[in-house]
Design a protein around this motif. Structure first.
Motif, PDB file in Angstrom:
ATOM      1  N   GLU A   1       0.823  -1.205   0.000  1.00  0.00           N
ATOM      2  CA  GLU A   1       0.000   0.000   0.000  1.00  0.00           C
ATOM      3  C   GLU A   1       0.868   1.272   0.000  1.00  0.00           C
ATOM      4  OE1 GLU A   1      -3.138  -0.693  -0.268  1.00  0.00           O
ATOM      5  OE2 GLU A   1      -4.302   1.047   0.361  1.00  0.00           O
ATOM      6  N   SER A   2       1.957   1.245   0.765  1.00  0.00           N
ATOM      7  CA  SER A   2       2.794   2.450   0.815  1.00  0.00           C
ATOM      8  C   SER A   2       3.543   2.637  -0.508  1.00  0.00           C
ATOM      9  CB  SER A   2       3.774   2.356   1.976  1.00  0.00           C
ATOM     10  OG  SER A   2       4.583   1.242   1.817  1.00  0.00           O
ATOM     11  N   GLN A   3       3.726   1.525  -1.236  1.00  0.00           N
ATOM     12  CA  GLN A   3       4.437   1.608  -2.524  1.00  0.00           C
ATOM     13  C   GLN A   3       3.516   2.104  -3.645  1.00  0.00           C
ATOM     14  OE1 GLN A   3       7.616   1.094  -2.660  1.00  0.00           O
ATOM     15  NE2 GLN A   3       7.975   1.140  -4.836  1.00  0.00           N
ATOM     16  N   LEU A   4       2.201   1.947  -3.446  1.00  0.00           N
ATOM     17  CA  LEU A   4       1.254   2.290  -4.512  1.00  0.00           C
ATOM     18  C   LEU A   4       1.390   3.743  -4.965  1.00  0.00           C
ATOM     19  CD1 LEU A   4      -2.092   0.543  -3.473  1.00  0.00           C
ATOM     20  CD2 LEU A   4      -0.550  -0.057  -5.325  1.00  0.00           C
ATOM     21  N   HIS A   5       1.602   4.617  -3.994  1.00  0.00           N
ATOM     22  CA  HIS A   5       1.704   6.041  -4.310  1.00  0.00           C
ATOM     23  C   HIS A   5       2.893   6.285  -5.261  1.00  0.00           C
ATOM     24  CE1 HIS A   5       1.313  10.306  -3.769  1.00  0.00           C
ATOM     25  NE2 HIS A   5       2.572  10.388  -3.393  1.00  0.00           N
ATOM     26  N   CYS A   6       4.043   5.638  -4.961  1.00  0.00           N
ATOM     27  CA  CYS A   6       5.239   5.789  -5.817  1.00  0.00           C
ATOM     28  C   CYS A   6       4.965   5.238  -7.208  1.00  0.00           C
ATOM     29  CB  CYS A   6       6.427   5.053  -5.223  1.00  0.00           C
ATOM     30  SG  CYS A   6       6.756   5.505  -3.544  1.00  0.00           S
ATOM     31  N   LEU A   7       4.310   4.056  -7.252  1.00  0.00           N
ATOM     32  CA  LEU A   7       4.048   3.425  -8.550  1.00  0.00           C
ATOM     33  C   LEU A   7       3.083   4.265  -9.391  1.00  0.00           C
ATOM     34  CD1 LEU A   7       3.676  -0.335  -7.550  1.00  0.00           C
ATOM     35  CD2 LEU A   7       5.633   0.757  -8.626  1.00  0.00           C
ATOM     36  N   ARG A   8       2.103   4.859  -8.734  1.00  0.00           N
ATOM     37  CA  ARG A   8       1.104   5.635  -9.469  1.00  0.00           C
ATOM     38  C   ARG A   8       1.751   6.807 -10.194  1.00  0.00           C
ATOM     39  NH1 ARG A   8      -3.730   8.167  -6.144  1.00  0.00           N
ATOM     40  NH2 ARG A   8      -2.137   9.725  -5.846  1.00  0.00           N
ATOM     41  N   LYS A   9       2.796   7.374  -9.572  1.00  0.00           N
ATOM     42  CA  LYS A   9       3.457   8.531 -10.185  1.00  0.00           C
ATOM     43  C   LYS A   9       4.256   8.150 -11.429  1.00  0.00           C
ATOM     44  CE  LYS A   9       5.408  10.231  -6.431  1.00  0.00           C
ATOM     45  NZ  LYS A   9       6.146  11.081  -5.527  1.00  0.00           N
ATOM     46  N   MET A  10       4.508   6.850 -11.617  1.00  0.00           N
ATOM     47  CA  MET A  10       5.307   6.411 -12.770  1.00  0.00           C
ATOM     48  C   MET A  10       4.454   6.216 -14.021  1.00  0.00           C
ATOM     49  SD  MET A  10       7.767   3.640 -11.014  1.00  0.00           S
ATOM     50  CE  MET A  10       8.608   3.999  -9.491  1.00  0.00           C
ATOM     51  N   GLY A  11       3.145   6.196 -13.873  1.00  0.00           N
ATOM     52  CA  GLY A  11       2.279   6.027 -15.043  1.00  0.00           C
ATOM     53  C   GLY A  11       1.559   7.320 -15.378  1.00  0.00           C
ATOM     54  N   HIS A  12       1.489   7.644 -16.665  1.00  0.00           N
ATOM     55  CA  HIS A  12       0.806   8.878 -17.087  1.00  0.00           C
ATOM     56  C   HIS A  12      -0.247   8.541 -18.137  1.00  0.00           C
ATOM     57  CE1 HIS A  12       3.794  11.192 -14.926  1.00  0.00           C
ATOM     58  NE2 HIS A  12       4.688  10.365 -15.426  1.00  0.00           N
ATOM     59  N   GLY A  13      -1.322   9.286 -18.123  1.00  0.00           N
ATOM     60  CA  GLY A  13      -2.390   9.034 -19.090  1.00  0.00           C
ATOM     61  C   GLY A  13      -3.134   7.777 -18.738  1.00  0.00           C
ATOM     62  N   SER A  14      -3.702   7.129 -19.760  1.00  0.00           N
ATOM     63  CA  SER A  14      -4.493   5.923 -19.471  1.00  0.00           C
ATOM     64  C   SER A  14      -4.066   4.724 -20.323  1.00  0.00           C
ATOM     65  CB  SER A  14      -5.977   6.232 -19.708  1.00  0.00           C
ATOM     66  OG  SER A  14      -6.156   6.679 -21.041  1.00  0.00           O
ATOM     67  N   LYS A  15      -3.016   4.920 -21.152  1.00  0.00           N
ATOM     68  CA  LYS A  15      -2.615   3.808 -22.026  1.00  0.00           C
ATOM     69  C   LYS A  15      -1.342   3.125 -21.518  1.00  0.00           C
ATOM     70  CE  LYS A  15      -4.745   5.456 -26.235  1.00  0.00           C
ATOM     71  NZ  LYS A  15      -4.565   6.189 -27.466  1.00  0.00           N
ATOM     72  N   SER A  16      -1.296   1.797 -21.651  1.00  0.00           N
ATOM     73  CA  SER A  16      -0.131   0.972 -21.288  1.00  0.00           C
ATOM     74  C   SER A  16       0.443   1.369 -19.931  1.00  0.00           C
ATOM     75  CB  SER A  16       0.967   1.092 -22.346  1.00  0.00           C
ATOM     76  OG  SER A  16       0.458   0.914 -23.613  1.00  0.00           O
ATOM     77  N   LEU A  17      -0.399   1.464 -18.948  1.00  0.00           N
ATOM     78  CA  LEU A  17       0.061   1.911 -17.624  1.00  0.00           C
ATOM     79  C   LEU A  17       1.085   0.946 -17.016  1.00  0.00           C
ATOM     80  CD1 LEU A  17      -3.199   3.306 -16.016  1.00  0.00           C
ATOM     81  CD2 LEU A  17      -1.162   4.586 -16.648  1.00  0.00           C
ATOM     82  N   SER A  18       0.787  -0.357 -17.121  1.00  0.00           N
ATOM     83  CA  SER A  18       1.708  -1.314 -16.502  1.00  0.00           C
ATOM     84  C   SER A  18       3.070  -1.281 -17.195  1.00  0.00           C
ATOM     85  CB  SER A  18       1.116  -2.722 -16.537  1.00  0.00           C
ATOM     86  OG  SER A  18       0.722  -3.026 -17.842  1.00  0.00           O
ATOM     87  N   LYS A  19       3.072  -1.050 -18.516  1.00  0.00           N
ATOM     88  CA  LYS A  19       4.325  -0.989 -19.272  1.00  0.00           C
ATOM     89  C   LYS A  19       5.141   0.236 -18.833  1.00  0.00           C
ATOM     90  CE  LYS A  19       5.707  -1.651 -24.058  1.00  0.00           C
ATOM     91  NZ  LYS A  19       5.264  -1.542 -25.449  1.00  0.00           N
ATOM     92  N   GLN A  20       4.441   1.364 -18.710  1.00  0.00           N
ATOM     93  CA  GLN A  20       5.120   2.589 -18.264  1.00  0.00           C
ATOM     94  C   GLN A  20       5.714   2.408 -16.871  1.00  0.00           C
ATOM     95  OE1 GLN A  20       3.017   6.351 -18.550  1.00  0.00           O
ATOM     96  NE2 GLN A  20       1.475   5.382 -19.825  1.00  0.00           N
ATOM     97  N   ILE A  21       4.901   1.819 -15.972  1.00  0.00           N
ATOM     98  CA  ILE A  21       5.365   1.639 -14.594  1.00  0.00           C
ATOM     99  C   ILE A  21       6.575   0.713 -14.557  1.00  0.00           C
ATOM    100  CG2 ILE A  21       4.721   0.627 -12.348  1.00  0.00           C
ATOM    101  CD1 ILE A  21       1.874   1.733 -12.861  1.00  0.00           C
ATOM    102  N   ALA A  22       6.504  -0.402 -15.321  1.00  0.00           N
ATOM    103  CA  ALA A  22       7.627  -1.352 -15.348  1.00  0.00           C
ATOM    104  C   ALA A  22       8.886  -0.669 -15.869  1.00  0.00           C
ATOM    105  CB  ALA A  22       7.264  -2.544 -16.228  1.00  0.00           C
TER     106      ALA A  22
END
Ligand SMILES: [Zn+2]
Ligand SMILES: [Zn+2]
Length: 405
Positions: A263-284
Motif C-alpha cells: 500500500e505504501s508503494q502504490l503512491h510511488c508506482l502511481r506517479k510512474m504512469g501517465h495518461g491511461s494507455k499501457s500503464l503497466s508498461k510505463q510503470i515497469a
C-alpha cells in the motif's frame, strides 16, 4: 524466448478490488462472502445488506468451493443472471482457487475498517475531559526507535495513517480504554480484548495450534458485537473475521500476506504512469530506470558513527562505555601488537559490529515493553544494571570477548 514458471501463492486485495477481480458480488450485495454461502439479509431501515452472527450460526452456510464458483459462473453466463453472487467466470479461476487463494487483507479490514469504526463509537461515549486525558497519554508514550508512526491528537484519528492505526490498535488501545473506565464500560474493554488477542495472535504466531484457540475468541467477539455496537454494524467486514483462522492455516500469519507494504508503494508506482494507455508498461519501464539510479544510494560509514543516530531512549550510554573498554582491553591488547596503528580500523569494527550487536541486545531486552511510560523507566534501568553486573562477572570469568554475545 525465455520462459518463466511462476507459482501464484495467493492474491490479496481490499474488498472492492477483490469483488472486481473475482467477479463476485461486492460487500454491499448478497452472497458477497468469498468463503461461504451466507446470503445476507437486508436492513429494513438503511437498506444495506447485513451478515449477522445470528444468521451465520443458525444457517451454518455451506463453504464456498472453486467447483461451486465454476458451476455458478457457467450458469450465470448461460442465463444472464447472477448465481450465488457470481457474475461470470473470472480469469483468476484458471490459475488459483478463489476461496482458498484470494485472501482477505487484515490491514484494510482491521486497522482501516474496524479500528476507525471503534474509535468513532468510543468517541461518542467520551467527554472532552476524557479526550484531553487520551491526548496527554499519547504524548507521554515513549516508543522504541523502530516506531516511525506515533499517533497523536485523538480528535483527528480519521487522518491517522495506517501505521498510526496499527500502533494504536496493537499497543495503545487496550491500556488506554482500561484507563478510560467508567466512561467506557467493562463490556467494551472485554469485547475489544477478544479482538485484540485474536488479531495479535493471527498476525504472527509461533505454533500453529494457537490458530485454533483463536476461533473461540472470534466467535465470542461476533456474538457480543450487536449488543454493543448494534445490528447495523454487522456488515460483510465483520463477518469475514470468522474466516481469518482458516486463512492463517493455509497461508501463515496475517502480517505475512497483508497489503501493508504494498500500500505504501502504490503512491510511488502511481506517479510512474501517465495518461491511461499501457500503464503497466510505463510503470515497469520507470521502475527499472529508478532501480538502476538508486544503486548508488548506499549507506555510508557515517550511518554507524553519527552521534545523533546512536541516540535512543532505550540505549544506556554507561553500558556502551563499559563495553568499549572491555573490547579495547581484551581484544585490542591481545590480538593486535601495534594497537595505535590499527586504532581507526578497530573503531570502525567496533562501530560496525559491536556497537550494533550490543544495541540490538539492549533493544531486545526492552522491546517487549512497547507501552513504556515514564514510571517504567526506573524498573528498566534496574533491569539493565542487573544485566551489566551479569556481563561483568562473565567477562572476569571468561577471557574471550565473544562470550559477551
Ligand atoms: Zn462467510
Ligand atoms: Zn441498518
Amino acid at each position: 524466448i525465455r520462459k518463466f514458471n511462476i507459482d501464484v501463492r495467493l492474491v490479496v486485495a481490499d474488498l472492492p478490488a477483490r469483488a472486481k477481480i473475482t467477479f463476485l458480488n461486492g460487500h454491499a450485495g448478497y452472497y458477497a462472502c468469498g468463503n461461504c454461502l451466507l446470503e445476507g439479509s437486508q436492513c429494513l431501515r438503511h437498506r444495506h445488506i447485513l451478515y449477522t452472527w445470528s444468521d451465520y450460526s443458525q444457517a451454518q452456510p455451506h463453504i464456498r468451493t472453486q467447483e461451486n464458483i465454476d458451476s455458478c459462473a457457467a450458469y450465470a453466463e448461460l442465463s444472464g443472471k447472477k448465481s450465488y453472487g457470481v457474475h461470470q467466470s473470472s480469469p483468476l479461476s484458471q490459475i488459483i482457487s478463489i476461496p482458498h487463494q484470494c485472501v482477505y487483507d487484515y490491514f484494510h479490514l482491521v486497522y482501516e475498517g474496524y479500528m476507525v469504526m471503534l474509535l468513532k463509537e468510543w468517541k461518542l461515549l467520551l467527554k472532552q475531559v476524557n479526550i484531553h486525558y487520551i491526548d496527554n497519554l499519547l504524548n507521554d508514550v515513549r516508543y522504541p526507535h523502530s516506531f516511525h508512526r506515533k499517533p497523536k491528537d485523538f480528535n483527528s484519528f480519521t487522518q491517522w495513517k495506517a501505521g498510526d492505526l496499527r500502533t494504536f490498535f496493537l499497543y495503545l488501545a487496550l491500556p488506554l480504554i482500561i484507563r478510560l473506565q467508567p466512561a467506557l464500560s467493562n463490556k467494551i474493554v472485554y469485547h475489544f480484548s477478544l479482538l485484540l488477542i485474536s488479531v495479535r495472535t493471527l498476525r504472527h504466531f509461533r505454533r500453529r495450534h494457537e490458530i485454533n484457540n483463536m476461533k473461540k475468541f472470534i466467535h465470542e467477539y461476533l456474538k457480543i458485537f450487536p449488543s454493543i455496537y448494534g445490528r447495523c454494524r454487522e456488515l460483510l467486514s465483520t463477518h469475514i473475521l470468522v474466516h481469518l483462522p482458516e486463512q492463517c492455516i493455509r497461508h501463515g500469519g496475517l502480517s505475512f500476506h497483508s497489503m501493508f507494504t504494498f500500500e505504501s508503494q502504490l503512491h510511488c508506482l502511481r506517479k510512474m504512469g501517465h495518461g491511461s494507455k499501457s500503464l503497466s508498461k510505463q510503470i515497469a519501464f520507470w521502475y527499472t530506470i529508478n532501480k538502476r539510479l538508486d544503486t548508488n544510494n548506499e549507506y555510508s560509514i557515517d550511518l554507524l558513527t553519527k552521534q545523533q543516530l546512536r541516540y535512543d531512549i532505550f540505549f544506556d550510554e554507561n553500558i556502551r562505555i563499559l563495553h568499549q573498554q572491555i573490547y579495547c582491553h581484551t581484544v585490542a591488547s591481545r590480538v593486535y601488537t601495534s594497537f595505535d596503528l590499527l586504532l581507526s580500523s578497530l573503531f570502525y569494527y567496533y562501530h560496525c559490529f559491536i556497537n550494533h550487536s550490543y544495541h540490538c541486545l539492549v533493544f531486545d531486552m526492552c522491546a517487549s515493553n512497547y507501552y513504556s511510560q515514564k514510571q517504567n523507566i526506573l524498573s528498566r534501568k534496574q533491569y539493565q544494571s542487573s544485566q551489566m553486573s551479569t556481563y561483568r562477572s562473565r567477562v572476569t570469568t571468561n577471557d574471550t570477548v565473544y562470550s559477551l554475545y
